[in-house]
Design a protein around this motif. Sequence first.
Motif, PDB file in Angstrom:
ATOM      1  N   PRO A 246       8.889  -6.974   7.909  1.00 27.36           N
ATOM      2  CA  PRO A 246       9.575  -6.472   6.715  1.00 27.36           C
ATOM      3  C   PRO A 246       9.704  -4.960   6.732  1.00 27.36           C
ATOM      4  CG  PRO A 246       7.318  -7.034   6.184  1.00 27.36           C
ATOM      5  CD  PRO A 246       7.530  -7.466   7.599  1.00 27.36           C
ATOM      6  N   SER A 247      10.733  -4.475   6.082  1.00 23.12           N
ATOM      7  CA  SER A 247      10.932  -3.042   5.915  1.00 23.12           C
ATOM      8  C   SER A 247      10.354  -2.639   4.563  1.00 23.12           C
ATOM      9  CB  SER A 247      12.430  -2.698   5.982  1.00 23.12           C
ATOM     10  OG  SER A 247      12.632  -1.318   5.807  1.00 23.12           O
ATOM     11  N   VAL A 248       9.138  -2.086   4.593  1.00 21.19           N
ATOM     12  CA  VAL A 248       8.440  -1.720   3.364  1.00 21.19           C
ATOM     13  C   VAL A 248       8.838  -0.298   2.978  1.00 21.19           C
ATOM     14  CG1 VAL A 248       6.196  -1.555   2.237  1.00 21.19           C
ATOM     15  CG2 VAL A 248       6.541  -3.200   4.093  1.00 21.19           C
ATOM     16  N   LYS A 249       9.161  -0.104   1.708  1.00 21.25           N
ATOM     17  CA  LYS A 249       9.613   1.202   1.240  1.00 21.25           C
ATOM     18  C   LYS A 249       8.556   2.279   1.470  1.00 21.25           C
ATOM     19  CE  LYS A 249      12.708  -0.518  -2.414  1.00 21.25           C
ATOM     20  NZ  LYS A 249      12.940  -0.557  -3.874  1.00 21.25           N
ATOM     21  N   ASN A 250       9.035   3.470   1.862  1.00 17.82           N
ATOM     22  CA  ASN A 250       8.212   4.683   1.959  1.00 17.82           C
ATOM     23  C   ASN A 250       7.113   4.589   3.012  1.00 17.82           C
ATOM     24  OD1 ASN A 250       9.708   5.805  -0.183  1.00 17.82           O
ATOM     25  ND2 ASN A 250       8.344   4.839  -1.683  1.00 17.82           N
ATOM     26  N   LEU A 251       7.298   3.736   4.038  1.00 22.89           N
ATOM     27  CA  LEU A 251       6.391   3.743   5.176  1.00 22.89           C
ATOM     28  C   LEU A 251       6.999   4.639   6.247  1.00 22.89           C
ATOM     29  CD1 LEU A 251       4.996   0.144   5.801  1.00 22.89           C
ATOM     30  CD2 LEU A 251       3.902   2.077   4.707  1.00 22.89           C
ATOM     31  N   ASN A 252       6.288   5.689   6.624  1.00 19.24           N
ATOM     32  CA  ASN A 252       6.826   6.636   7.592  1.00 19.24           C
ATOM     33  C   ASN A 252       6.538   6.215   9.028  1.00 19.24           C
ATOM     34  OD1 ASN A 252       7.813   8.376   5.559  1.00 19.24           O
ATOM     35  ND2 ASN A 252       5.774   9.252   5.292  1.00 19.24           N
ATOM     36  N   SER A 253       5.281   6.052   9.366  1.00 21.70           N
ATOM     37  CA  SER A 253       4.890   5.696  10.729  1.00 21.70           C
ATOM     38  C   SER A 253       4.267   4.312  10.718  1.00 21.70           C
ATOM     39  CB  SER A 253       3.892   6.714  11.277  1.00 21.70           C
ATOM     40  OG  SER A 253       4.455   8.011  11.295  1.00 21.70           O
ATOM     41  N   THR A 254       4.708   3.474  11.661  1.00 19.46           N
ATOM     42  CA  THR A 254       4.208   2.104  11.705  1.00 19.46           C
ATOM     43  C   THR A 254       3.877   1.713  13.133  1.00 19.46           C
ATOM     44  OG1 THR A 254       6.485   1.277  11.852  1.00 19.46           O
ATOM     45  CG2 THR A 254       5.472   1.337   9.665  1.00 19.46           C
ATOM     46  N   TRP A 255       2.895   0.830  13.243  1.00 14.90           N
ATOM     47  CA  TRP A 255       2.500   0.256  14.527  1.00 14.90           C
ATOM     48  C   TRP A 255       2.352  -1.244  14.345  1.00 14.90           C
ATOM     49  CZ3 TRP A 255       1.176   4.973  12.849  1.00 14.90           C
ATOM     50  CH2 TRP A 255       1.221   6.046  13.753  1.00 14.90           C
ATOM     51  N   LEU A 256       2.407  -1.958  15.458  1.00 16.49           N
ATOM     52  CA  LEU A 256       2.112  -3.381  15.470  1.00 16.49           C
ATOM     53  C   LEU A 256       0.876  -3.624  16.318  1.00 16.49           C
ATOM     54  CD1 LEU A 256       5.593  -5.097  15.966  1.00 16.49           C
ATOM     55  CD2 LEU A 256       4.316  -4.809  13.840  1.00 16.49           C
ATOM     56  N   GLN A 257       0.094  -4.634  15.928  1.00 17.37           N
ATOM     57  CA  GLN A 257      -1.006  -5.095  16.757  1.00 17.37           C
ATOM     58  C   GLN A 257      -0.968  -6.611  16.806  1.00 17.37           C
ATOM     59  OE1 GLN A 257      -5.102  -5.234  15.376  1.00 17.37           O
ATOM     60  NE2 GLN A 257      -5.727  -4.125  17.198  1.00 17.37           N
ATOM     61  N   MET A 258      -1.053  -7.160  18.004  1.00 21.00           N
ATOM     62  CA  MET A 258      -1.012  -8.600  18.187  1.00 21.00           C
ATOM     63  C   MET A 258      -2.374  -9.112  18.610  1.00 21.00           C
ATOM     64  SD  MET A 258       2.591  -9.468  20.047  1.00 21.00           S
ATOM     65  CE  MET A 258       4.157  -8.985  19.298  1.00 21.00           C
ATOM     66  N   THR A 259      -2.710 -10.307  18.167  1.00 21.02           N
ATOM     67  CA  THR A 259      -3.888 -11.012  18.636  1.00 21.02           C
ATOM     68  C   THR A 259      -3.431 -12.322  19.257  1.00 21.02           C
ATOM     69  OG1 THR A 259      -5.261 -10.081  16.870  1.00 21.02           O
ATOM     70  CG2 THR A 259      -6.096 -12.036  17.985  1.00 21.02           C
TER      71      THR A 259
END
Length: 560
Positions: A246-259
């Motif tokens: 999802p595109s969450v409002k006002n999130l500047n930097s994002t990362w993903l982590q998978m398990t």
Amino acid sequence: MLFHLLFMSLVCLGLSVESYGKDFITAFPENIANYHPQESSNTLQITAFYSDTTVSITINHTNVFNGKLQSGQTKVVHFPKYVEQYQFTRSFYSIRINSSKLIVVLLISQRGDSVQSNFVQPVKNLGKLYSIPFINYNQMLASLYNTAEPLALRNWRCIIINARNIMNVISIQTVSMNAQQTFNFTLSPYELYQFQTNGSEIKVSSSNTVAVLLTHPCVETTWCDCNMVMNHVLPENLWGQTFVVPSVKNLNSTWLQMTSTTNVMLRGQNIRNSNSSDLISFPYLESGPQLITASNYVSIRLISPGLILELMPESMFAACYLLQMNSTGAEALIIAETASRADVYVDANLLSSTDWKTVANSNYSSVSVSLNGTHIIWHPASRIGVYMFERMESGIPYGGPAVILNEDPDRDGCMADPALYKTTTDVMTWPESHDYCLNATLQLSTPNSARAQREMTRFLLKDGGPRYFWIGLRRSLLTLEWYWKNGNNSEYSVNYTKWADGHQEKPWKTLCASVSQDFSWKSAPCCSKMRPVCYKKALYFSDLTFDSLDNHFYIVSRRV
């Protein structure tokens, strides 16, 4: 404190077919530190769907609370400091919640400005196999602030709770720096055990059902600030391969982590080796939501400063959701198939929005809608994904997947209880049949739609007796028009019929209606003797009215 504070930082909510139930188990992890001068506040908010719902809470095999809730009522139960799990040892201070009818349980822990909130998964959603990630939060902070990686956060903890009234054998395998260790232990009924993860990925296997909590008492959100995080980890059978980020409002930097339990390929590239906890840079959300498809079953978290969000796999999308929010800045993020996005409902009304954004390389679209309070979001024909978000005073969002009510679409809304049908081997007149059903707190069947006719037919096909039954249809003595008789006094007109050829009969011959051998309708004299078809109308969540918090606070004060 907010009336329904749903999430802070690490969340995992609603990734199962149904997020409500009658049997729950959880624990209160340490918030900041047990020696912190400010008092902690540990509460459960229990919301009932039906009237006369009895709820009991048990700690250390001792009943500490009994209460009765009405439909839509929320009860707040406070717990003392001693229930917090701050020692690395065994404990019987797990919290068991049992009810006579369906409820939702929200856990909130607060100490000063550190707040954590999680919906508790019902025991039916728990499992025996779990994979617990090492969340390399420091890697993200070092990258964000362009500094050397800060001192490793070694205070991540894992709590294993035996969810059954039976001895349970637990096997823990830890993987750290290419080294593996295994240790085993046994838990008594409802006993828990807390241990430090020490930067390891963990594999949990048990002989019976367990609940697993991953927690940290004080994880950094901004420099010199920290907040407790807590995650009710979900078993591996609830993982997926396709995710809409999802595109969450006002999130500047994002990362993903998978398990995952194996290597993972994404877009043709190997992005995660088995037992690796590296964060994957994901800068594309500024342009809108994204679709991710992995080669194997995985769980994925979206990580941003102050927010760690467990994503819903596409396989866990459902038809309807419950949202509970209380801030004016709250929003619901809805993901629906582009071709049917105009058919999304909020409560009883179609969602009217022109702000839908298509998800690249997919058949989905998403939209963000401002909401507050309690709402039902549903789709009559397809499955959708729904997240809910609120914001802290600092602007950091907190949120997660909404509570799943029904997995399968229903054109009438979100079903709470399906229709109930009943008959008897006794034969009786139409008036006697009408009274028989009323005495059983039911009514004569009123198949007033093609769907209701199909439901009644399916029930009667299972019956081995003569297939001639009374239904709740009769003719008015004044107007000679057919009408549905619903209970003692309620009557309504007929818009759907399934008359057999040659029927309806002349009014001076017949005034009542029956179901024939081929399940079509035939008129018949009301004094004829047939078997009744009784039923109870399906109950929908949209028919329920959710109240504000109960003003009565029950304080659990004694050590058990």
